[in-house]
Scaffold this active site. Structure first.
Site, PDB file in Angstrom:
ATOM      1  NE  ARG A   1      32.846  71.810 -16.524  1.00 18.02           N
ATOM      2  CZ  ARG A   1      31.753  72.673 -16.731  1.00 18.02           C
ATOM      3  NH1 ARG A   1      31.094  73.114 -15.636  1.00 18.02           N
ATOM      4  NH2 ARG A   1      31.631  73.175 -17.982  1.00 18.02           N
TER       5      ARG A   1
ATOM      6  CG  ASN B   1      35.133  74.573 -15.470  1.00 18.22           C
ATOM      7  OD1 ASN B   1      36.042  73.609 -15.369  1.00 18.22           O
ATOM      8  ND2 ASN B   1      34.582  74.918 -16.411  1.00 18.22           N
TER       9      ASN B   1
END
Ligand SMILES: [Fe+3]
Ligand SMILES: [Mg+2]
Ligand SMILES: [Zn+2]
Ligand SMILES: [Zn+2]
Lengths: 329, 766
Positions: B20, B38
């Site tokens: 990320r 996520n």
């Protein structure tokens, strides 16, 4: 012994030999069925067949097995054996002397256990169609305990009392059949268990469950009980008595004594608080001299038998899938 | 110019690897706005900006991805622009059913190692230092998605400093889920064997050095479970450990602080060095140098020219190994073949009689993961035990056919060296090594691992696949389930395991040599040749000549019994008068052996190559009783070390009812009378003979694609010799690499077989 000589020979056998040997009121009736006196309100009934090679082995023979086997099965239900039936299947060519010895042995065993052989039958089969003698016995007995003794009474916390060292019978029979020779002579553990059970009951032990160890040995008997009762057992390997010579023979043969047959051993499930008292009573009995508390009912939810060894490893005992198959890769 | 917006869904190994923040930086670099999150299906993101920016991101995304990540697929769709002002990292959304991959545990990265040693750093000597590029993963994950709340770190609220790192997308620890520091993270504790706390923190570590130096046995809570440590140079300590663990001979693994330290004691090739220092930090079998004697006592690996070596897999191991300086024995913290302990109280209970000190900490280990073991064979890594550092990554070579994509199977493996495997969405996930399913503890672990594997993949398998052995716990387990079942013969699974590793499903000849495998013939199998037609049939085309094993399974622990059975097969009861057997049996034992063999009392026939190795090891006087599995074969292989000769012994090959039978009898007769040769030369000639035997059968069958599988092919000499001979004749030889050739690879083979059969069924239906 001849085939075909059928009815007449059997009659002769009965009159001249069996009746005098088993002398009792009912067998003397020589009728199709025996009419028996009964005073107990609960009758326990069992049957078993006996097939063994060799017919005679150190410590016993097929005749003793046939009487003890059924008497013991009744004892495991908490009952005192009263009357026995006996069917003989004889192979043509069986020496009369062999038969005589077997019948004498049965008579001795009946006398010893206080059971009356009251009815029977004899058939002769062609040569090669039987291993000498097959015996079936059925028996009835009256319940000694105030409730039936069976796996459904097994409770978490119960202690498992084993009546003596294991594996003698299976190893003795195998050794005498195959001609194996071990350092120390072995004798079968073949024995009647009724006296020990009535001693426990008279001693006020609330027996939850009893099981005699026969084919498949201690392990198979306990796995079956775990499955029927839905309970989990834990055994301490170090507490399970195995005599030196059985241990040595098993080492040689690659057998596990836990799975070797017995004919005069049983396990009893007993509330923990009675365990010591029960051991003390049993130790006084001839069959219970080497008895031991070998484990307990754990209360775990899965029906399984776990064997803890000295290192603390827990082996899961299983039924054997037929013959012993190696697993190691 | 109007802005474009794209929604991307990335599947693969994209959680817990810094993906990320990577996307965050990349998107900002490409001047895009939007968000990333996520997702239990992997990663989801939306990016908005001009089309060049979006193109640039799409191009760079797979190229610059974080080191431990793995992208399986990227789905992209155009959606209406929203005009958000910035790019942000959003909280996970728990939806969707698709699977995501779980990362194995990763050894400390260079940055973390540097901080660990930096006295000014706030994590100086902190044994639980980690970042997005390293640290515990699979060993601490309770469930997906991989968020702190779903791991063993849920017990440790972060301090302000850690929190700041965790929330800063520019930081190396941005969303490093196991992040912590001496103030807020897990702590060490040193206990005695009763569980009494003696010391905590760094003092506990320092006292551990003193304990090890004074010859004590220390139980260490490692990455995937407990390990038992002793000083590798202290014979007293080694003796104590061997006695308490009731492990008289099996070699122990060693922990070295660094590659250079390991090089002092072992010869290490480039590939071996790469394996040792890989993030998985497995145990690698290496050849010991003579000078290793100075630091490594012979009791570590009795009679073995190899040492099992590993480098620190965690910061705690690093601190220990670096400060202790001398190599340490680090062996599994378990009883016999049971699963390793993972909980503090459990370890104190189960290992209390083995270890004197317990170096514990308060971070949970979620599941046991043994140390993985590899050796290099044919210049390729060969997995011997697959667990920590590798599980639960998919077996990447094992790609499934298109038809197989829709089928999900759970394969239950074999009962020894058990491991289970799941096929899902075209990938095969093999569990870590579970162990020997004869103990209740192992069966609990087996149950738990199945729940893990299917749960983490959020998948209920359609069919269960099991070995046909009726006594296997894994088989009994299958029978208790309400699911369709498929039984696969043991050696068929071995063949397909090796085929799976090579993505092969066409015609193949399998040389499946191991100790024992069940088939319905009643013969204990283990020297088999199987021919797969590439469609739907496996034919058993050849096998080793059978011989009886007096004592059945007992013979596995007593190679002398295999020797007796082998000689009896050649020359009947006279064989028992042989000098070689007089040496290892008493007169009365020999008498009883004859009786057992003649009366067929617990003396099953076997065609097992493993038992043939045992027999020869016993006949050569190398090993008549063994205390661990494979000991005799290892001793035989080691004995031949360094012999170059290609000498071999004769053998016969017959055709019997359309099947070939390899007769070892001429080889055995020659070998026992070959007094002129040294023992190592005879051992080497035996290996060469086996390779010749394999070649002879392969020549007769003619199939060009040959697969070597089964525990016997852990033997480097045999594997290399066989492969060389076959290749010289133009055959293509395939060996294992990612999964073990032993029964640790059975589950993979069971799966691959099921998929091949399903594919065959489907095409037949067309
Ligand atoms: Fe195998
Ligand atoms: Mg019965
Ligand atoms: Zn790091
Ligand atoms: Zn902190």
């Amino acid at each position: 012994l001849g085939h075909g000589s059928g009815g007449e020979m059997t009659q002769q056998l009965l009159k001249e030999f069996i009746q005098p040997l088993f002398k009792n009121t009912w067998i003397d009736q020589a009728h199709d069925s025996a009419t028996l006196p009964w005073d107990s309100d609960r009758l326990v009934f069992t049957t078993d067949s006996f097939v063994i090679t060799p017919l005679f082995f150190p410590g016993g023979d097929i005749g003793k097995l046939a009487v003890y086997g059924t008497v013991n099965d009744l004892a495991m239900g908490g009952a005192e054996a009263k009357f026995l039936s006996c069917s003989l299947i004889l192979e043509e060519g069986l020496p009369f002397n062999t038969l005589k010895k077997v019948l004498q042995s049965m008579a001795g065993a009946a006398e010893e256990t206080g059971v009356k052989l009251v009815t029977g039958d004899t058939k002769v089969v062609e040569r090669g169609k039987g291993d000498g003698i097959y015996i079936n016995t059925s028996g009835v007995g009256s319940l000694l305990s105030n409730h039936p003794i069976d796996p459904s009474y097994i409770r978490p916390g119960d202690r498992i009392l084993l009546s003596g060292d294991i594996g003698r019978h299976g190893i003795t029979v195998m050794a005498s059949r195959e001609g194996l020779e071990f350092e120390t002579a072995l004798t079968s553990d073949c024995a009647p268990l009724n006296a020990a059970i009535s001693a426990l009951l008279q001693g006020g032990i609330p027996l939850h469950c009893l099981r005699d160890l026969t084919r498949g040995g201690l392990a198979t008997a306990l796995v079956e009980l775990a499955e029927t009762s839905g309970q989990a057992f834990e055994l301490d390997e170090a507490q399970i008595p195995v005599c030196e010579s059985v241990y040595g023979a098993c080492e040689m043969l690659g057998l596990d004594p836990l799975y070797v047959a017995n004919e005069g051993r049983f396990v009893a499930f007993i509330p923990a608080e009675y365990a010591d008292q029960a051991s003390a009573i049993l130790r006084e009995e001839r069959v219970g001299a080497s008895c031991a508390i070998i484990g307990k009912v754990t209360g775990k939810p899965s029906a399984q038998v776990i064997l803890k060894n000295s290192l603390g490893c827990d082996r899961l005992l299983q039924r054997l899938p037929g013959e012993q198959l190696p697993r190691i890769c | 110019m109007d802005n474009e917006r794209r929604r991307l869904a990335i599947k693969g190994l994209v959680q817990g690897v810094g993906f990320r923040p990577y996307i965050y930086r990349l998107a900002r670099d490409c001047q895009l706005t939007g968000w990333v999150a996520n997702h239990s299906g992997g990663l989801q993101l939306e990016v908005e900006g001009n089309s060049t920016g979006i193109e640039k991101l799409l191009q760079r995304l797979p190229l610059e991805k974080p080191p431990h990540s793995l992208i399986l697929s990227i789905d992209s769709e155009v959606i209406p622009a929203e005009g958000d002002s910035d790019f942000e990292i959003r909280e996970s959304t728990v939806t969707a059913a698709q699977s995501t991959l779980v990362l194995p545990d990763i050894a400390p990265c260079n940055s973390c190692q540097a901080e660990l040693q930096d006295s000014r750093n706030r994590r100086h000597k902190y044994p639980f230092i980690n970042c997005t590029h390293c640290g515990p993963r699979f060993s601490i994950i309770d469930k997906m998605p991989y968020d702190r709340a779903n791991t063993a770190m849920d017990q440790f609220p972060q301090c302000a400093k850690c929190q700041a790192e965790y929330t800063n997308p520019e930081d190396r620890r941005f969303h490093a889920e196991p992040n912590g520091c001496p103030e807020c993270g897990p702590q060490l504790q040193l206990c005695d064997s009763k569980g009494k706390v003696l010391l905590t923190g760094l003092a506990a570590l320092n006292e551990t050095f003193a304990s090890l130096a004074s010859g004590k046995v220390v139980a260490l809570k490692g990455v995937g479970g407990f390990q038992l440590l002793v000083d590798a140079g202290n014979s007293q300590a080694l003796q104590t450990l061997r006695k308490r663990k009731q492990r008289p001979h099996k070699p122990f693994a060693l922990l070295y602080s660094s590659l250079s330290a390991a090089r002092r004691d072992c010869r290490i090739s480039e590939l071996e060095a790469k394996l040792l220092t890989s993030p998985a930090r497995p145990i690698v079998l290496l050849e010991a140098k003579p000078e290793a004697n100075a630091r490594v006592h012979e009791l570590v690996a009795l009679g073995s020219p190899d040492l099992g070596v590993m480098l620190p897999a965690s910061p705690l191991h690093l601190l220990l190994a670096e400060e202790y300086a001398a190599p340490l024995v680090a062996t599994s913290g378990n009883l016999a073949e049971e699963p390793i302990c993972i909980e503090n109280t459990e370890a104190l209970r189960r290992l209390g009689k083995i270890a004197d000190r317990f170096l514990l900490h308060n971070r949970r280990i979620v599941r046991p993961l043994d140390d993985s073991v590899l050796r290099v064979v044919e210049d390729r890594p060969l997995m011997l035990r697959r667990a920590r550092g590798y599980a639960p990554l998919p077996i990447t070579q094992a790609k499934l056919s298109q038809q197989a994509l829709t089928q999900s199977y759970l394969a239950l493996g074999a009962d020894l060296k058990n491991s289970v495997a799941l096929s899902h969405n075209g990938w095969i996930y093999q569990s870590q090594h579970i162990g020997d399913l004869s103990s209740a503890t192992a069966i609990e672990h087996f149950d738990r691992t199945i729940a893990d594997l299917t749960g983490l993949q959020q998948r209920r398998p359609q069919t269960l696949i099991h070995d046909q052995h009726p006594g296997y716990s894994s088989h009994r387990w299958a029978l208790q389930q309400q699911a369709p079942r498929l039984g696969v013969q043991h050696h068929v699974a071995h063949l397909f395991s090796c085929m799976a590793e090579h993505g092969h499903s066409g015609a193949a000849l399998g040389v499946c040599w191991d100790g024992t495998g069940y088939d319905s013939s009643g013969i204990v199998r283990g020297g088999e040749f199987l021919l797969w037609d590439g469609k739907s049939q496996v034919e058993h085309v050849a096998s080793l000549r059978t011989f009886p094993l007096p004592g059945g399974e007992k013979a596995v622990r007593e190679p002398r019994r295999a020797a007796a059975g082998l000689l009896y097969e050649i020359s009947g009861y006279m064989a028992l008068q042989h000098q070689l057997l007089k040496r290892c049996f008493t007169r009365s034992e020999r008498r009883n052996l004859v009786t057992m063999l003649e009366g067929e009392v617990n003396s099953p026939l076997c065609s097992s190559a493993g038992r043939l190795f045992d027999a020869v090891a016993a006949l050569l006087g190398l090993c008549s009783q063994s205390s661990y599995e494979g000991q005799a074969a290892m001793v035989l292989e080691y004995s031949a070390r360094g012999i170059q000769s290609s000498d071999s012994y004769p053998f016969d090959l017959y055709q019997r009812q359309s099947k070939w039978e390899l007769d070892w009898a001429p080889c055995i007769s020659a070998l026992i009378h070959d007094e002129g040769k040294s023992l190592p030369q005879r051992a080497a000639a035996f290996h060469n003979t086996l390779a010749n035997m394999i070649l002879a059968v392969v020549n007769e069958i003619g199939e060009r694609q040959v697969f070597l599988s089964g525990g016997v092919f852990q033997n480097r000499r045999l594997t290399e010799r066989t492969a060389t001979l076959l290749r010289e004749r133009g055959f293509t030889v395939h060996c294992h690499s990612q999964v073990p050739p032993n029964d640790g690879g059975i589950a993979l083979g069971q799966l691959h077989y099921a998929h091949c059969m399903a594919a065959a069924g489907q095409s037949a239906g067309d």
